[in-house]
Write a protein that holds these residues in place. Structure first.
Motif, PDB file in Angstrom:
ATOM      1  N   THR A 391      -4.624   1.453  -3.244  1.00 52.72           N
ATOM      2  CA  THR A 391      -5.328   0.079  -2.699  1.00 52.72           C
ATOM      3  C   THR A 391      -6.411   0.562  -1.862  1.00 52.72           C
ATOM      4  O   THR A 391      -6.539   1.769  -1.236  1.00 52.72           O
ATOM      5  CB  THR A 391      -4.348  -0.743  -2.259  1.00 52.72           C
ATOM      6  N   GLU A 392      -7.363  -0.348  -1.714  1.00 50.23           N
ATOM      7  CA  GLU A 392      -8.583  -0.237  -0.805  1.00 50.23           C
ATOM      8  C   GLU A 392      -7.965   0.199   0.817  1.00 50.23           C
ATOM      9  O   GLU A 392      -8.638   0.596   1.447  1.00 50.23           O
ATOM     10  CB  GLU A 392      -9.394  -1.526  -0.762  1.00 50.23           C
ATOM     11  N   ASP A 393      -6.823  -0.665   1.183  1.00 52.50           N
ATOM     12  CA  ASP A 393      -6.520  -0.264   2.599  1.00 52.50           C
ATOM     13  C   ASP A 393      -5.458   0.991   2.729  1.00 52.50           C
ATOM     14  O   ASP A 393      -4.894   1.110   3.568  1.00 52.50           O
ATOM     15  CB  ASP A 393      -5.931  -1.540   2.938  1.00 52.50           C
TER      16      ASP A 393
END
Length: 510
Positions: A391-393
């Protein structure tokens, strides 16, 4: 004529008739497997017959002019992943420039593991690394199948040496030598009762009052009557957790041990200990009442759904693993102390074959699997873009639950990326359990069974003939335990107990 197997010379004229061995039934094969482990000559015979195994068992080779080392790692799971070819290609693309290794995996299904692993080691099939547990560990060392890696760890596993506390390395020492690499994870043992939460809510259950096995009978009777199903659905190892409070001393059998908190360190025939005997009586009662599935003693695989079961782990695993695996919301309740022992450290480890051509490369690969998060995620979650995405995080989002390898077998948990569904850091929870664990009074002790090895092996076989029916409640302990003991005594059980107690007393400074 002499042949070398596990670096030992074996006289070919002493080899057994392999045709007669192959003619035995599968039941007899399983019953005799422990004897075959002691017969290294069998491996030589099979190699002579098949004529296809390379060298003396190591699979590594230089791989041609490029000088890339090829290694084979044998492990357990749900069988070979359906996307194995594309996954291993990406793994090798990543590790080849880093450590000069190409890897091949053999992932053996759970139900085939014991037999298949025994055959691989016994007949000296080519492999470089193999997963095992404490029972395998001692047996493989005694057979001469494991590489002594003691003096190679610092130079080839600097990352894991820094990451894993010394007491875990101590937990795998045998006569001050190390033959296996622990998978540093929930390396203490904490048992949890895992309940279908729908039933917990429906019957307003107080789980804290249902941690002793005898306390469960009444609610199980109710569930059986109301749901027309088996509240305890198990396979042939039964309700095995009842033995976890006994340190097995490295003897490799549930029936011999010292209770983890016994300051006197009395070596016990565990089946006669009051708490074990009572638990076995309860299991027999459950079986007679139809609480346990009637085919339990013959099953090699358990079913997915359980009203109740016991699992080793940590509390949030109910949300991250046990619930999703069952497809239900679950409620969990801790059972007993968290215990640190040789057995818990050795519950998951990897050994290097004594016949590998590249022991250093094996250790370098395992070091990288443990400490390189990208590689660790590839083994734990599968193929990026197929089984999971980042994921982006920086979390992991699982695309599916189809990855066939068992994450606990490969390396530490503490370098695995958290999933995007994790509300808490479960790896911190595991570390906290490890730090709070009660150390067994036998931590650091391994029974040297040399003087009684044949007697101990025979006693193990006797127990294995009875185990599935005892542990699933089929047999009445009132009749069966005296029967088992009588057979054990004829096989030299008292000498085994006496030798174990002698060594324990010396360890305790008595």
């Amino acid at each position: 004529m002499k042949i070398k197997i596990f670096n030992r010379e074996i006289c070919a004229c002493a080899l057994p008739d392999t045709n007669s061995l192959c003619a035995k039934s599968s039941a007899e094969m399983e019953e005799k497997m422990m004897k075959w482990k002691r017969m290294a000559a069998l491996g030589a015979a099979v190699m002579m017959v098949v004529g296809t195994l390379a060298g003396c068992g190591g699979s590594g080779d230089a791989g041609g002019e490029d000088g890339i080392v090829h290694l084979k790692w044998v492990t357990i799971g749900n069988g070979m992943p359906t996307n194995y070819d594309s996954w291993i290609a990406k793994v090798n693309e990543y590790i080849e420039p880093e450590i000069g290794v190409n890897l091949e995996m053999e992932v053996i299904p759970w139900g085939d593991w014991d037999k298949r692993r025994s055959i691989i080691v016994s007949i000296n099939e080519p492999f470089d690394m193999i997963f095992g547990t404490g029972n395998n560990y001692i047996a493989d060392i005694n057979l001469g199948a494991c590489y002594d890696i003691t003096d190679m760890i610092d130079a080839n596993m600097p990352g894991l040496k820094e990451l894993m506390p010394d007491k875990y390395w101590d937990g795998v020492k045998v006569k001050d030598r190390i033959y296996g690499i622990p998978t540093y994870k929930d390396s203490s043992i904490t048992n949890y009762a895992v309940w279908d939460k729908e039933l917990v809510d429906e019957y307003n259950l107080d789980l804290a009052s249902l941690t002793e096995i005898e306390s469960l009978t009444e609610i199980f009777e109710t569930l059986k009557a109301d749901k027309n199903d088996y509240p305890v659905y198990v396979k042939n190892d039964g309700v095995y957790y009842i033995f976890d409070v006994y340190d097995q001393l490295g003897a490799g059998t549930q029936i011999l041990g010292v209770r983890y908190d016994d300051a006197d360190a009395k070596v016990c025939f565990t089946l006669e200990e009051p708490e074990i005997y009572s638990a076995l009586e309860t299991l027999h009662d459950w079986y007679q009442k139809g609480i346990i599935n009637p085919d339990a003693s013959t099953l090699s695989e358990a079913r997915v759904y359980n009203m109740w079961r016991v699992a080793q782990g940590w509390e949030s695993a109910g949300v991250t693993a046990w619930g999703p695996q069952m497809g239900k919301e679950v409620a969990v309740q801790k059972i007993g102390d968290t215990i640190l022992s040789n057995e818990t450290v050795r519950g998951s480890l990897n050994m290097v074959s004594v016949n590998t051509k590249y022991p250093e490369k094996c250790l370098q690969l395992l070091d990288k699997v443990n400490t390189d998060t990208k590689l660790r995620d590839m083994f734990f979650y599968g193929e990026e873009g197929v089984n999971f995405n980042y994921t982006e995080d920086g979390r992991v989002h699982k695309i599916n639950n189809e990855w066939a390898m068992a994450g606990y077998t490969q390396g530490t948990f503490f370098t695995v990326t958290l999933e995007d569904t994790n509300e808490t850091n479960q790896w911190d929870e595991v570390k906290a359990l490890n730090e709070a664990a009660v150390s067994s009074v036998m931590l650091g002790f391994t029974f040297d069974s040399t003087e009684v090895s044949d007697k101990l092996a025979n006693c193990r076989e006797i127990w294995m003939r009875y185990r599935s029916e005892v542990m699933t409640g089929v047999r009445d302990p009132k009749d069966t335990i005296p029967e088992i003991k009588a057979e054990l005594m004829k096989a030299g059980w008292q000498e085994v107990m006496d030798e174990a107690q002698k060594q324990v007393d010396e360890f305790m400074g008595k």
